[in-house]
Write a protein that holds these residues in place. Structure first.
Motif, mmCIF file in Angstrom:
data_model
loop_
_atom_site.group_PDB
_atom_site.id
_atom_site.type_symbol
_atom_site.label_atom_id
_atom_site.label_comp_id
_atom_site.label_asym_id
_atom_site.label_seq_id
_atom_site.Cartn_x
_atom_site.Cartn_y
_atom_site.Cartn_z
ATOM 1 N N MET A 1 27.723 39.481 36.516
ATOM 2 C CA MET A 1 28.241 38.717 36.707
ATOM 3 C C MET A 1 29.872 39.923 37.257
ATOM 4 N N ALA A 2 30.658 40.049 38.625
ATOM 5 C CA ALA A 2 31.948 40.419 38.642
ATOM 6 C C ALA A 2 32.801 39.654 38.288
ATOM 7 N N THR A 3 33.581 40.577 37.254
ATOM 8 C CA THR A 3 34.923 39.697 36.245
ATOM 9 C C THR A 3 36.194 39.969 37.679
ATOM 10 N N ILE A 4 37.351 39.460 36.744
ATOM 11 C CA ILE A 4 38.594 38.972 37.963
ATOM 12 C C ILE A 4 38.989 40.906 37.655
ATOM 13 N N LYS A 5 38.762 41.343 36.485
ATOM 14 C CA LYS A 5 39.197 42.727 36.534
ATOM 15 C C LYS A 5 38.772 43.278 37.346
ATOM 16 N N ASP A 6 36.875 43.359 37.339
ATOM 17 C CA ASP A 6 36.743 44.423 38.527
ATOM 18 C C ASP A 6 37.373 44.130 39.970
ATOM 19 N N ILE A 7 37.419 43.278 40.559
ATOM 20 C CA ILE A 7 37.961 42.868 41.036
ATOM 21 C C ILE A 7 39.686 43.862 41.528
ATOM 22 N N ALA A 8 40.024 43.688 40.811
ATOM 23 C CA ALA A 8 41.722 43.814 40.188
ATOM 24 C C ALA A 8 41.624 45.695 40.823
ATOM 25 N N VAL A 9 40.667 46.278 40.069
ATOM 26 C CA VAL A 9 40.784 47.319 40.408
ATOM 27 C C VAL A 9 40.424 47.613 42.217
ATOM 28 N N ARG A 10 38.963 47.403 42.564
ATOM 29 C CA ARG A 10 38.927 47.279 43.400
ATOM 30 C C ARG A 10 39.254 46.931 44.131
ATOM 31 N N ALA A 11 40.595 45.802 44.187
ATOM 32 C CA ALA A 11 41.311 45.578 45.355
ATOM 33 C C ALA A 11 43.065 46.073 45.727
ATOM 34 N N LYS A 12 42.765 47.169 44.362
ATOM 35 C CA LYS A 12 44.769 47.107 43.756
ATOM 36 C C LYS A 12 45.242 46.856 43.608
ATOM 37 N N VAL A 13 45.448 45.628 42.943
ATOM 38 C CA VAL A 13 46.238 44.924 42.286
ATOM 39 C C VAL A 13 45.855 44.318 40.563
ATOM 40 N N SER A 14 46.931 43.726 40.474
ATOM 41 C CA SER A 14 47.077 43.289 38.973
ATOM 42 C C SER A 14 45.711 42.570 38.887
ATOM 43 N N SER A 15 45.490 42.282 37.841
ATOM 44 C CA SER A 15 44.439 41.010 37.392
ATOM 45 C C SER A 15 44.890 39.448 37.589
ATOM 46 N N ALA A 16 46.506 39.587 37.375
ATOM 47 C CA ALA A 16 46.915 38.115 37.666
ATOM 48 C C ALA A 16 47.018 37.894 38.875
ATOM 49 N N THR A 17 47.052 38.844 39.776
ATOM 50 C CA THR A 17 47.475 38.036 41.120
ATOM 51 C C THR A 17 46.109 37.581 41.807
ATOM 52 N N VAL A 18 44.960 38.827 41.067
ATOM 53 C CA VAL A 18 43.572 38.152 41.950
ATOM 54 C C VAL A 18 43.659 36.407 40.800
ATOM 55 N N SER A 19 43.567 36.149 39.836
ATOM 56 C CA SER A 19 43.327 35.536 39.630
ATOM 57 C C SER A 19 44.314 33.962 40.650
ATOM 58 N N ARG A 20 45.218 34.253 40.501
ATOM 59 C CA ARG A 20 46.536 32.847 41.403
ATOM 60 C C ARG A 20 45.963 32.699 43.252
ATOM 61 N N VAL A 21 44.997 34.096 43.735
ATOM 62 C CA VAL A 21 44.588 34.135 44.985
ATOM 63 C C VAL A 21 43.719 32.920 44.929
ATOM 64 N N LEU A 22 42.718 33.216 43.639
ATOM 65 C CA LEU A 22 41.646 33.676 43.572
ATOM 66 C C LEU A 22 41.334 31.682 43.537
ATOM 67 N N ASN A 23 42.539 31.054 42.384
ATOM 68 C CA ASN A 23 43.454 29.512 42.416
ATOM 69 C C ASN A 23 43.685 28.779 42.626
ATOM 70 N N ASN A 24 44.196 29.643 44.001
ATOM 71 C CA ASN A 24 45.309 29.446 45.587
ATOM 72 C C ASN A 24 46.560 28.652 44.779
ATOM 73 N N ASP A 25 46.908 29.552 44.111
ATOM 74 C CA ASP A 25 48.695 29.194 43.199
ATOM 75 C C ASP A 25 49.436 28.990 44.529
ATOM 76 N N PRO A 26 50.176 27.923 44.728
ATOM 77 C CA PRO A 26 50.344 28.028 46.333
ATOM 78 C C PRO A 26 52.611 28.842 46.055
ATOM 79 N N THR A 27 52.795 28.725 44.398
ATOM 80 C CA THR A 27 53.812 29.643 44.656
ATOM 81 C C THR A 27 53.710 30.974 44.446
ATOM 82 N N LEU A 28 52.822 31.496 44.291
ATOM 83 C CA LEU A 28 52.291 33.389 44.511
ATOM 84 C C LEU A 28 53.207 33.691 46.354
ATOM 85 N N LEU A 29 53.554 34.751 46.371
ATOM 86 C CA LEU A 29 54.181 35.081 47.300
ATOM 87 C C LEU A 29 53.550 36.605 46.969
#
Length: 348
Positions: A1-29
């Motif tokens: 099963m894919a992890t947040i870290k796997d997505i972060a590596v491929r998308a070239k962003v931090s794991s925290a950014t991936v988590s906040r985007v996928l959980n619809n964090d309204p405060t993330l810019l």
């Protein structure tokens, strides 16, 4: 099963950014480009959030309620009714459509003719009764099944939910329309039903009762202009032939179902009479055939499928804990077409 870290590596962003985007964090810019890239990568890798997985697990653990549907007619009668008088068949379609809409797939069809009704109903959570029900059976079910909804019938509104139409209001609208057209001689063609009790008693139709009350209040009621049979096209045909053979035809007829009215139209045409010129007609139910009859029928529209859909919603509400019984009245309306003559007057 894919992890947040796997997505972060491929998308070239931090794991925290991936988590906040996928959980619809309204405060993330983040830019739309970055957000879209993260979402696309997560889809490609088949990733689902922990929240979504938990919700899916909860849904899997929730058992769909098991609903029984009691039909007063036999399978043969129902199959005939689809083409003849589909009123109850359309209610059943409404019930089944709403069950599918609610994600309920465990329906059980029970017919009043089944000898083992009680055994069939042992493992259901709720019951929808389309039409009448044997009252002795209902009394035996009281202690084991509280969730019962009646459609087109209300044996005890202090104990059970029901979905009805206001037959008094609907019939009055049809009769007032004919009276306002200036008709004074108005006949009645209708059917009778049994109460599905042990004694199989014939139930007097509310439409006939209201018709008589209105005609008597005007001082123009005539018993010899009332013709009663069964709710079918064939009976509508035969009863209109009887009325024509008797002579002194009324100027208009209130006919208690579209199917009977369509049969009556055939008898009128065979007698070389015309609708509405010789005989005006207002009927009841506004099934699809009413619009396409040889003379399009003016008819009281009953939202038949909606009766079934409302019944399912009431039952689910009851299963979920509501204790107070509800009686829901679904409205009707008069649809004006050619058979009553009013449309011709409007067009002239």
């Amino acid at each position: 099963m894919a992890t947040i870290k796997d997505i972060a590596v491929r998308a070239k962003v931090s794991s925290a950014t991936v988590s906040r985007v996928l959980n619809n964090d309204p405060t993330l810019l983040v830019t739309d480009e970055t957000r879209n890239r993260i979402v696309e990568v997560s889809k490609e890798l088949g990733y689902t959030t922990v929240r979504k997985r938990r919700n899916e697990q909860k849904l899997e653990n929730v058992r769909s309620p098991r609903i029984g549907i009691i039909l007063t007619c036999s399978l043969e009668e129902e199959e005939d009714g689809v083409d003849d008088d589909p009123y109850f068949s359309i209610i059943r379609q409404g019930v089944e459509s709403e069950c599918l809409n609610q994600g309920i797939y465990t329906n059980k069809i029970i017919r009043s003719s089944d000898s083992n009704q009680e055994q069939i109903m042992e493992d259901i959570d709720g019951l929808i009764v389309i039409g009448g029900m044997n009252l002795s059976l209902l009394n035996r079910l009281k202690d084991t099944l509280n969730n019962i909804v009646f459609i087109n019938y209300s044996p005890d509104e202090d104990s059970y939910d029901s979905v009805m139409i206001d037959f008094r209001k609907a019939t009055t609208s049809a009769m007032e329309h004919l009276l306002n057209q200036g008709f004074k001689e108005i006949g009645y063609i209708g059917g009778s039903e049994s109460d599905d009790s042990d004694n199989n008693l014939v139930v007097r139709d509310t439409r006939l009762t209201i018709y008589e009350e209105i005609m008597k209040s005007k001082g123009i009621f005539r018993r010899d202009q009332v013709f009663i049979g069964e709710y079918s096209m064939t009976q509508g045909y035969m009863l209109m032939k009887e009325a024509i053979h008797k002579g002194n035809l009324p100027e208009a007829f209130f006919i208690a179902s579209d199917s009977m009215a369509i049969g009556a139209l055939r008898a009128i045409q065979e007698a070389h009479l015309k609708v509405p010129e010789d005989i005006a007609i207002v009927s009841f139910n506004d099934i699809l055939m009413a619009k396409f009859a040889s003379v399009p029928l003016t008819s009281v529209k009953v939202y038949t499928e909606q009766l079934g859909r409302v019944g399912v919603k009431l039952l689910l509400d009851r299963i979920n804990g509501r204790e107070i019984p509800l009686k829901v009245t679904v409205p009707t309306k008069l649809v004006i077409r050619d058979s009553c003559g009013a449309k011709n007057k409007l067009d002239s």
